[in-house]
Design an enzyme around this catalytic site. Structure first.
Site, PDB file in Angstrom:
ATOM      1  N   ASP A 191     -21.407 -11.225 -22.234  1.00 50.58           N
ATOM      2  CA  ASP A 191     -20.698 -11.594 -21.000  1.00 50.58           C
ATOM      3  C   ASP A 191     -20.845 -10.473 -19.968  1.00 50.58           C
ATOM      4  OD1 ASP A 191     -18.369 -12.612 -19.249  1.00 50.58           O
ATOM      5  OD2 ASP A 191     -18.367 -14.053 -20.888  1.00 50.58           O
ATOM      6  N   HIS A 223     -14.366 -11.235 -16.266  1.00 51.15           N
ATOM      7  CA  HIS A 223     -14.653 -12.406 -17.087  1.00 51.15           C
ATOM      8  C   HIS A 223     -14.894 -12.038 -18.553  1.00 51.15           C
ATOM      9  CE1 HIS A 223     -17.086 -15.904 -18.507  1.00 51.15           C
ATOM     10  NE2 HIS A 223     -16.326 -16.586 -17.683  1.00 51.15           N
ATOM     11  N   SER A 394     -15.502 -21.483 -20.352  1.00 46.22           N
ATOM     12  CA  SER A 394     -15.621 -20.076 -20.752  1.00 46.22           C
ATOM     13  C   SER A 394     -14.478 -19.659 -21.652  1.00 46.22           C
ATOM     14  CB  SER A 394     -15.613 -19.167 -19.521  1.00 46.22           C
ATOM     15  OG  SER A 394     -16.883 -19.025 -18.969  1.00 46.22           O
TER      16      SER A 394
END
Length: 452
Positions: A191, A223, A394
């Site tokens: 990520d 994120h 996600s």
């Protein structure tokens, strides 16, 4: 169907035949005039040691893929090298850009409370037949019953959820009831990196590396920290309810997306290669790029995932956030649409499909496999905020990855094809089409309490 020119990088992915990697590379060097950059060892923590300049190639040996940067006039030579390789070069594809898939429907921060030889059992073809048959059987049963009844332990639609001690996702997946924590399991999160100074990860075992040129593993986006927190945040966070699934895994953090939240296929494949080299049983990838209806999957990513499975690594990826239900359902995105990559959809706390979650509109790999909690999910965030709620497939993906770690521990360290099939079996059937949620909501292994 050709790729959108704005979604490709100008570089190429080359799939090399297993056992003939050097032969394929030699053909590329001889015919296309490429030079070879040295790939970093699995122990390196400094990122790419080779510089991918023009007319240069770097090889990811564990998955048998080469990343090539060359000028446009080289493409005919690449095609010639493939034609003359005698099968040593299996495919050549344009490299795509990929993006973090957890930015849709960002919510206001939530107030926090203080305080084997498996191939002989499940070969590639048999595994795909098994997964498809499982989905078909569930669909047939649901159709004959007319509606799927609410299962024991399944939250009632519209019911309030007390999140003072643990988030709704931890409760819905039964992770809060599990006696397992992922001990001895290696889990890689590919990520935007991780906030290495976050108080909730201060005592966690972490191995990290950046695959983004010029950027460290430190997460400048948020994120990656959010997704890693869902997969393996602590049972008792410093200032939040429990939000993490598998608190004791050995965490491998690969930065394959930049601080801006974007990356490319080559970085993702290098991250997969690194995770396989480090014998990670699970890879969690909350990233992707949209595909058009009828567009096939990447042969390079599919074969890389098959080779990863053979080595004992399950690749789990976000199905995508491109739908606008009820007016539009978008197909599962790249690379989750590969048959050997587990595609994860998102549901909300009322057990309904998230309006943005992509659907299984395509056969031959384009299906959704399982679902995870993906709406208003509280998890870790870089300081000084430390916690934030986000929505997206996600967020659903690391729930599945974390539960996979619990399943691996519970079943004596299973991996590869056996772990993949175990994940599909460990689901709660929902009153929703398999097109949207696959086999159902992922469930952690736990002991059922029997009333006396």
């Amino acid at each position: 169907m050709p790729l959108n020119k704005h979604k490709v990088t100008g570089r190429y992915l080359v799939l090399l035949c297993e056992g003939r990697t050097q032969e394929g590379v030699t053909k590329l060097i001889d015919i296309a005039g490429l030079s070879l950059a040295r790939a970093p060892s699995r122990r390196s923590k400094t990122g790419k040691s080779g510089v991918l300049t023009a007319q240069c190639a770097i090889v990811f040996n564990s998955i048998g893929v080469a990343l090539i940067r060359c000028t446009l006039d080289k493409q005919p030579l690449l095609d010639r090298a493939m034609a003359e390789s005698g099968g040593a070069i299996l495919a050549i594809e344009p490299e795509r850009r990929v993006y973090a898939t957890g930015r849709r429907q960002v919510s206001v921060p939530t107030p926090v409370q203080p305080g084997s030889k498996s191939e002989t059992i499940f070969g590639d073809a048999l595994l795909q037949t098994y997964l498809k048959g499982y989905r078909d059987a569930v669909d047939d049963l649901a159709g004959r019953l007319g509606a799927v009844p609410r299962q024991p332990g399944e939250p009632r639609p519209g019911a309030a959820v007390d999140e003072s001690l643990s988030t709704w996702g931890i409760q819905a997946t039964k992770a809060v009831l599990s006696q397992y924590s992922g001990t001895g399991v290696r889990l890689a999160v590919l990520d935007t990196g991780l906030d290495l100074q976050h108080p909730d990860f201060s005592s966690h075992s972490i191995t990290s590396r950046s695959f983004v040129d010029g950027q460290t593993v430190q997460d400048g986006n948020g994120h990656g920290t959010h997704c890693a927190g869902i997969a393996c945040g602590p049972v008792q966070p410093s200032a939040a309810p429990r939000y993490g699934v598998a608190s004791s895994v050995q965490l491998y953090v690969g930065k394959v997306l930049s601080d801006e939240g974007s990356g490319d296929d080559g970085g993702v494949l290098e991250g997969i290669n690194w995770a396989v080299e480090n014998q990670c049983q699970i890879i969690s990838m909350s990233l992707g790029s949209p595909v058009q209806p009828g567009q096939g999957y990447s042969k390079v990513f599919e074969e890389a995932a098959r080779r990863a499975l053979k080595a004992g690594t399950v690749v789990i990826a976000a199905a995508g956030n491109d739908s606008q239900r009820d007016t539009l359902i978008a197909p599962v995105s790249h690379p989750a649409n590969c048959p050997s990559i587990m595609a994860v959809a998102a549901i909300d706390k009322h057990m309904q499909i998230a309006p943005f979650s992509s659907g299984g509109l395509e056969g031959d790999g384009g299906q959704v496999d399982v679902a995870g909690p993906g709406v208003d999910i509280l998890s870790s965030w870089p300081g000084p905020e430390h916690y934030r709620s986000l929505s997206g497939t996600s967020m659903a993906t690391p729930f599945v990855a974390g539960v996979a770690a619990l399943l691996a521990e519970a079943d004596g360290g299973i991996s590869g094809h056996v772990l993949l099939s175990r994940i599909v079996q460990s689901t709660l059937r929902l009153a929703l089409p398999s097109r949207d949620v696959g086999a159902g909501l992922i469930q952690a292994p736990h002991e059922e309490k029997v009333a006396l």
